[in-house]
Design an enzyme around this catalytic site. Structure first.
Site, PDB file in Angstrom:
ATOM      1  CB  CYS A 115     -29.929 -63.433  14.002  1.00 29.95           C
ATOM      2  SG  CYS A 115     -28.697 -62.210  14.456  1.00 29.95           S
ATOM      3  CG  HIS A 256     -29.363 -63.937  10.051  1.00 34.39           C
ATOM      4  ND1 HIS A 256     -29.861 -62.654  10.132  1.00 34.39           N
ATOM      5  CD2 HIS A 256     -28.275 -63.982  10.872  1.00 34.39           C
ATOM      6  CE1 HIS A 256     -29.107 -61.963  10.965  1.00 34.39           C
ATOM      7  NE2 HIS A 256     -28.145 -62.739  11.428  1.00 34.39           N
ATOM      8  CG  ASN A 286     -26.364 -59.454  11.626  1.00 31.64           C
ATOM      9  OD1 ASN A 286     -27.596 -59.390  11.638  1.00 31.64           O
ATOM     10  ND2 ASN A 286     -25.688 -60.358  12.308  1.00 31.64           N
TER      11      ASN A 286
HETATM   12  O1  UT7 Z   1     -25.980 -62.709  13.549  1.00 30.25           O
HETATM   13  C1  UT7 Z   1     -25.471 -63.182  14.737  1.00 30.25           C
HETATM   14  C2  UT7 Z   1     -24.572 -64.279  14.494  1.00 30.25           C
HETATM   15  N1  UT7 Z   1     -23.218 -63.795  14.306  1.00 30.25           N
HETATM   16  C3  UT7 Z   1     -22.477 -64.344  13.387  1.00 30.25           C
HETATM   17  O2  UT7 Z   1     -22.935 -65.169  12.642  1.00 30.25           O
HETATM   18  C4  UT7 Z   1     -21.030 -63.937  13.316  1.00 30.25           C
HETATM   19  C5  UT7 Z   1     -20.174 -65.135  13.042  1.00 30.25           C
HETATM   20  N2  UT7 Z   1     -18.736 -64.843  13.022  1.00 30.25           N
HETATM   21  C6  UT7 Z   1     -18.180 -64.125  12.019  1.00 30.25           C
HETATM   22  O3  UT7 Z   1     -18.850 -63.649  11.132  1.00 30.25           O
HETATM   23  C7  UT7 Z   1     -16.663 -64.008  12.005  1.00 30.25           C
HETATM   24  O4  UT7 Z   1     -16.114 -64.844  12.976  1.00 30.25           O
HETATM   25  C8  UT7 Z   1     -16.173 -62.558  12.208  1.00 30.25           C
HETATM   26  C9  UT7 Z   1     -16.457 -61.729  10.977  1.00 30.25           C
HETATM   27  C10 UT7 Z   1     -16.812 -61.948  13.424  1.00 30.25           C
HETATM   28  C11 UT7 Z   1     -14.655 -62.553  12.409  1.00 30.25           C
HETATM   29  O5  UT7 Z   1     -14.012 -63.176  11.313  1.00 30.25           O
HETATM   30  P1  UT7 Z   1     -12.872 -64.267  11.546  1.00 30.25           P
HETATM   31  O6  UT7 Z   1     -12.371 -64.659  10.233  1.00 30.25           O
HETATM   32  O7  UT7 Z   1     -13.459 -65.340  12.427  1.00 30.25           O
HETATM   33  O8  UT7 Z   1     -11.766 -63.437  12.273  1.00 30.25           O
HETATM   34  P2  UT7 Z   1     -11.143 -63.632  13.740  1.00 30.25           P
HETATM   35  O9  UT7 Z   1     -12.090 -63.225  14.782  1.00 30.25           O
HETATM   36  O10 UT7 Z   1     -10.523 -64.990  13.832  1.00 30.25           O
HETATM   37  O11 UT7 Z   1      -9.949 -62.602  13.662  1.00 30.25           O
HETATM   38  C12 UT7 Z   1      -8.878 -62.762  12.734  1.00 30.25           C
HETATM   39  C13 UT7 Z   1      -7.975 -61.552  12.851  1.00 30.25           C
HETATM   40  C14 UT7 Z   1      -7.585 -61.225  14.283  1.00 30.25           C
HETATM   41  O12 UT7 Z   1      -6.271 -60.740  14.276  1.00 30.25           O
HETATM   42  P3  UT7 Z   1      -5.060 -61.715  14.712  1.00 30.25           P
HETATM   43  O13 UT7 Z   1      -5.387 -62.139  16.105  1.00 30.25           O
HETATM   44  O14 UT7 Z   1      -5.084 -62.841  13.719  1.00 30.25           O
HETATM   45  O15 UT7 Z   1      -3.886 -60.818  14.581  1.00 30.25           O
HETATM   46  C15 UT7 Z   1      -8.513 -60.091  14.647  1.00 30.25           C
HETATM   47  O16 UT7 Z   1      -7.981 -59.249  15.635  1.00 30.25           O
HETATM   48  O17 UT7 Z   1      -8.650 -60.395  12.347  1.00 30.25           O
HETATM   49  C16 UT7 Z   1      -8.624 -59.366  13.325  1.00 30.25           C
HETATM   50  N3  UT7 Z   1      -9.817 -58.572  13.215  1.00 30.25           N
HETATM   51  C17 UT7 Z   1      -9.894 -57.476  12.437  1.00 30.25           C
HETATM   52  N4  UT7 Z   1      -9.009 -56.876  11.647  1.00 30.25           N
HETATM   53  C18 UT7 Z   1      -9.386 -55.784  10.977  1.00 30.25           C
HETATM   54  C19 UT7 Z   1     -11.028 -58.778  13.804  1.00 30.25           C
HETATM   55  N5  UT7 Z   1     -11.882 -57.826  13.424  1.00 30.25           N
HETATM   56  C20 UT7 Z   1     -11.226 -57.000  12.586  1.00 30.25           C
HETATM   57  C21 UT7 Z   1     -11.558 -55.843  11.862  1.00 30.25           C
HETATM   58  N6  UT7 Z   1     -10.634 -55.277  11.066  1.00 30.25           N
HETATM   59  N7  UT7 Z   1     -12.795 -55.313  11.916  1.00 30.25           N
END
Ligand code: UT7
Length: 331
Positions: A115, A256, A286
């Site tokens: 990125c 970004h 992204n």
């Molecule tokens: O450009 C490259 C650099 N990348 C980034 O900058 C990405 C940085 N990270 C992020 O943007 C975020 O961490 C994400 C968007 C990837 C994830 O968001 P989060 O708030 O950190 O969610 P999480 O991974 O902690 O997941 C929370 C919950 C989980 O369920 P439980 O375990 O709490 O029951 C996940 O399974 O959300 C669930 N989950 C989803 N639910 C519905 C994860 N993805 C999804 C989804 N739809 N697509």
């Protein structure tokens, strides 16, 4: 030897026509429009047509840049393509773009900065201008992230889209500023949190790597999020401070586009409101190396930026990589 600064003399972008909304994804993956929009700010993304590849998107953006500048492809000296999704491991996407646009006199290479690829490439290309060895350098950020997504992993497949953006770098005229400074960083310790395990020399393609879904993006989202906020703020603040500017001097901050919550956290730290920040993650998700040049191109097209405006680009990505470029708009 007198050093001439580099300036951007044209910018353009290309996005594939096909839109895929969150609702459409939710029909095949266990997710929802609400979750994706609330957690990331994404509403939809663009996806390439069958048979298209990164060099096609890159070549389209590059041709438009040449058209805007009114020059022939044979005038280009160097092509740098920032990408993590080249058409194939070799030849480089840069060589394919060189052929497709007919830039017969150019050499080129791909730059793998994830990125931060476009920011790395802009800084790299500007050095060839600064030393006076090159006069016209094409910098392209292009990625087809949908080619390396596992559509059974809802935590990653909803985050990315395809696209390309390109700029032309040329020597600044007397009295012009152009690219003022850049800050570039790598932290290999972060590699474990965002990577594609197979397809390289460590895990060459095999039936097993395919079966285990190793040819797609693997991410520890929480960890990347934490480092992304910190990393993007650091490179933004460092470059402003050492050039004796504050965020309030900026006409446009181009972060970004990985997650709207990361962008908002950086805005809060820099005390910037929406009027000074480029945000288009809702439309394109992204697009990795392409997010920053696409934002720049849209800002230029809409006349949101005009000559002499101060612009700061900042990125964070796999590697970890981070970087910022401070420039005055000279178009
Ligand atoms: O450009 C490259 C650099 N990348 C980034 O900058 C990405 C940085 N990270 C992020 O943007 C975020 O961490 C994400 C968007 C990837 C994830 O968001 P989060 O708030 O950190 O969610 P999480 O991974 O902690 O997941 C929370 C919950 C989980 O369920 P439980 O375990 O709490 O029951 C996940 O399974 O959300 C669930 N989950 C989803 N639910 C519905 C994860 N993805 C999804 C989804 N739809 N697509």
């Amino acid at each position: 030897m007198s050093l001439r600064r580099a300036k951007i003399t044209a910018v353009s972008h290309y996005l594939p026509e096909r839109r895929v909304t969150n609702q459409e994804l939710a029909q095949t993956v266990d997710t929802s429009d609400e979750w994706i929009f609330e957690r990331t700010g994404i509403r939809e993304r663009r996806v390439i047509a069958k048979g298209q590849a990164t060099s096609d998107l890159a070549a389209k953006a590059a041709r438009q840049v040449l058209e805007k500048r009114g020059i022939d492809a044979t005038e280009i000296d160097l092509i740098i393509v920032a990408t993590v999704t080249p058409d194939m491991l070799f030849p480089s996407a840069a060589c394919l773009v060189q052929m497709k646009i007919g830039a017969k006199n150019a050499w080129g290479f791909d730059l793998s900065g994830a990125c931060s690829g476009f920011v790395y490439a802009l800084a790299t290309g500007s050095q060839f201008i600064r030393t006076g060895t090159h006069r016209k350098v094409l910098i392209i950020g292009a990625d087809v992230m949908t080619s390396i997504l596992n559509y059974e992993d809802r935590a990653t497949c909803v985050l990315f889209g395809d696209g390309a953006g390109a700029v032309l770098l040329e020597p600044a005229e007397e009295g012009e500023s152009g690219i003022l400074d850049f800050v570039l960083r790598s932290d290999g310790e972060g590699g474990q949190f965002l990577y594609m395990p197979a397809g390289g020399s460590l895990n060459p393609a095999s039936a097993e790597t395919v079966q285990k879904n190793m040819h797609s993006v693997h991410q520890n989202g929480k960890n990347v999020f934490k480092f992304a906020v910190r990393g993007m703020c650091e490179v933004s603040q460092e470059i402003l401070e050492r050039n004796h500017f504050t965020a309030q001097d900026l006409k446009l901050y181009i972060p970004h586009q990985a997650n709207l919550r990361i962008i908002r956290a950086a805005m809060e730290k820099l005390q910037l409101d929406d009027s000074r920040v480029a945000i288009n993650i809702d439309k394109y998700a992204n697009t990795t190396a392409a997010t920053i040049p696409i934002c720049l191109s849209e800002a230029s097209e809409s006349k949101r930026i005009i000559k002499n405006d101060l612009i700061l680009m900042a990125s964070f990505g796999a590697g970890f990589t981070s970087g910022s470029v401070l420039l005055r708009w000279e178009i």
